[in-house]
Design an enzyme around this catalytic site. Structure first.
Site, PDB file in Angstrom:
ATOM      1  N   ASP A   9      -4.695 -15.424  10.713  1.00  0.00           N
ATOM      2  CA  ASP A   9      -4.249 -16.593  11.459  1.00  0.00           C
ATOM      3  C   ASP A   9      -2.731 -16.645  11.414  1.00  0.00           C
ATOM      4  OD1 ASP A   9      -4.460 -18.850  12.990  1.00  0.00           O
ATOM      5  OD2 ASP A   9      -4.901 -20.206  11.339  1.00  0.00           O
ATOM      6  N   GLU A  50       0.329 -15.195  15.096  1.00  0.00           N
ATOM      7  CA  GLU A  50      -1.053 -14.720  15.044  1.00  0.00           C
ATOM      8  C   GLU A  50      -1.118 -13.194  15.071  1.00  0.00           C
ATOM      9  OE1 GLU A  50      -2.916 -18.674  17.266  1.00  0.00           O
ATOM     10  OE2 GLU A  50      -2.298 -16.914  18.411  1.00  0.00           O
ATOM     11  N   ASP A  76      -9.242 -17.013  14.984  1.00  0.00           N
ATOM     12  CA  ASP A  76      -9.486 -18.160  15.859  1.00  0.00           C
ATOM     13  C   ASP A  76      -8.521 -18.171  17.039  1.00  0.00           C
ATOM     14  OD1 ASP A  76      -7.075 -19.696  15.135  1.00  0.00           O
ATOM     15  OD2 ASP A  76      -8.069 -19.990  13.212  1.00  0.00           O
ATOM     16  N   ASP A 126      -5.918 -19.641   7.458  1.00  0.00           N
ATOM     17  CA  ASP A 126      -5.091 -20.785   7.846  1.00  0.00           C
ATOM     18  C   ASP A 126      -4.368 -21.362   6.634  1.00  0.00           C
ATOM     19  OD1 ASP A 126      -4.380 -22.996   9.847  1.00  0.00           O
ATOM     20  OD2 ASP A 126      -5.378 -24.128   8.247  1.00  0.00           O
ATOM     21  N   HIS A 240       4.260  17.845  -5.531  1.00  0.00           N
ATOM     22  CA  HIS A 240       3.339  18.883  -6.008  1.00  0.00           C
ATOM     23  C   HIS A 240       2.201  19.122  -5.015  1.00  0.00           C
ATOM     24  CE1 HIS A 240       0.168  15.972  -6.882  1.00  0.00           C
ATOM     25  NE2 HIS A 240       1.117  15.191  -7.361  1.00  0.00           N
ATOM     26  N   GLU A 315       5.037  10.883 -12.950  1.00  0.00           N
ATOM     27  CA  GLU A 315       4.404   9.843 -12.126  1.00  0.00           C
ATOM     28  C   GLU A 315       4.228   8.562 -12.939  1.00  0.00           C
ATOM     29  OE1 GLU A 315       3.958   8.133  -9.603  1.00  0.00           O
ATOM     30  OE2 GLU A 315       2.683   9.438  -8.382  1.00  0.00           O
TER      31      GLU A 315
END
Length: 435
Positions: A9, A50, A76, A126, A240, A315
């Site tokens: 929304d 929206e 909606d 909403d 890698h 990592e």
């Protein structure tokens, strides 16, 4: 395969007026909330808000389920639903770029329905949109779970906590702006947070410092902190090759997974490329993890260089999430995962935060650029450290993390100048894998 539902929304208090959007992603089988997104987007119209809500929902599904994930979209907004379903034409040219962006995301998923629902059935999305607008009205930003935090003011401090001194050379890598990232909607083989496009790589202009010195005869205005220079320090970033965990889309952090036969072939292809002109590597530096070292050793075997190991290129440590799929983590650690998304200082149980990774990667990058000034260095690492280095070089906003995609065995290139900014010359090049 998990099926998803997006409810989205957007609203504008004035139309146009202060606007915001909200989106929620749920598991279609049991209605479990998997992700929420909301943002205040300044002054605009209901329809723009929206569409922005729809885009945020589609992006969240890609992060959760990856390419081809099935999803039902419910809003909606009759206008957005009918336009995206192709039943209504887009007459407002201002909405066309948003519809195009949404359409590009839709093509990466498998949308099973476009359904209009009454506003009372769209209360969750909403509420998120209104929370974001309420927060913005108070000078705050929305965070997952409906909490808010003050808008950031200025730049974060450098890793050492001190601004650069005028008596020292200017930093070659900007201070980090730690931010949360999310596990990838994998297009091919990925470790973490991979969405985006591919660009071609160029050879490092710092193949030899001597060649560049010949270009340095033109007058140049320096910063006063370092002598004027046109000689770049080139940092080639090689991800890698493929592992079993990347194939299965599992969290792959500190675990020492080995390359698959295909991953070894990818490493060999990268090594063949980097061993010929115009590449003239001066050094190879690798993460200590086996998958990176295997890739680095393939290049070393073709170039005759030794491999230096840098612990700071490893990592991110996913702790208890290591080896699990994203869906498994969602179900077993929902609160911890939400916190990880919302706060870069939050870490997986027993793991490491993105803020910590940002600090150590910045340190590693600065160390390499200082040690190999004017030379070409190959750093073999992983998705998170490579993306951190690229983002730091670009001084990019937080949203850039969600718009990068790194394939296995891809090459990227950053060039650093003592009297100028870092320059990203190329990104996610895999042309050596297509030969």
């Amino acid at each position: 395969m998990t099926s998803y539902v997006i409810e989205a929304d957007g609203g504008s208090r004035g139309n146009p007026g202060p606007a915001g959007y909200g989106a929620v992603v749920m598991d279609a089988s049991d209605g479990q909330v998997l992700a929420e997104a909301a943002e205040a987007i300044g002054v605009t119209t209901n329809n723009v808000a929206e569409y922005r809500g729809l885009i945020a929902g589609l992006q969240a599904v890609l992060r959760l389920g990856g390419e081809g994930a099935p999803v039902a979209v419910r809003m909606d907004s009759k206008l957005v639903i009918e336009q995206m379903a192709g039943r209504w034409k887009i007459k407002n040219e201002g909405l066309r770029p948003l519809a195009t962006e949404a359409g590009a995301l839709v093509r990466r998923l498998r949308v099973t329905e476009w359904t209009w629902i009454p506003r009372e059935r769209n209360k969750h999305a909403d509420r998120l949109a209104n929370e974001a607008m309420d927060a913005a009205a108070k000078g705050l930003t929305w965070k997952a779970g409906g909490t808010t935090q003050p808008e950031p003011q200025g730049e974060p401090p450098a890793a050492a906590g001190q601004p650069p001194s005028p008596s020292t050379p200017s930093p070659r890598i900007p201070p980090p702006t730690p931010s949360p990232t999310t596990p990838p909607p994998v297009a091919h083989q990925t470790d973490l947070l991979d969405i985006g496009a591919i660009s071609e790589i160029s050879a490092p202009t710092a193949s030899t410092a001597a060649a560049q010195q010949r270009m340095a005869t033109a007058p140049a205005k320096g910063t006063g902190w370092a002598p004027p220079t046109r000689v770049a320090t080139s940092l080639l970033l090689l991800r890698h090759g493929e592992t079993a965990l990347s194939v299965e889309r599992r969290f792959s952090g500190r675990g020492d997974a080995e390359l698959t036969p295909n991953g070894l072939a990818q490493a060999a292809a990268a090594a063949e490329r980097l061993s010929r002109e115009p590449y003239r590597l001066d050094a190879i530096v690798s993460s200590p993890l086996k998958r990176a070292r295997q890739t680095a050793e393939a290049v070393a075997g073709r170039t005759g260089l030794d491999v230096e190991v840098d612990e700071d290129l490893r990592e991110l440590d996913f702790g208890d999430w290591e080896g699990h799929t994203f869906t498994e983590v969602q179900r077993r650690w929902p609160a911890e995962l939400s916190a990880w998304f919302a706060d870069p200082e939050a870490a997986p149980p027993g793991g490491e935060s993105f803020a910590t990774v940002a600090r150590r990667v910045q340190t590693a990058g600065e160390r390499l650029v200082e040690r190999y000034e004017g030379k070409t260095v190959l750093a073999v690492s992983h998705v998170t450290p490579i993306k951190m280095l690229l983002r730091l070089a670009l001084t990019a906003p937080l949203e850039s993390l969600y718009r990068m995609h790194l394939d296995v065995a891809c090459l990227s290139l950053i060039e650093y100048y003592a009297d100028g900014p870092a320059v990203v010359k190329s990104f996610n090049d895999t042309s050596h894998l297509r030969g």
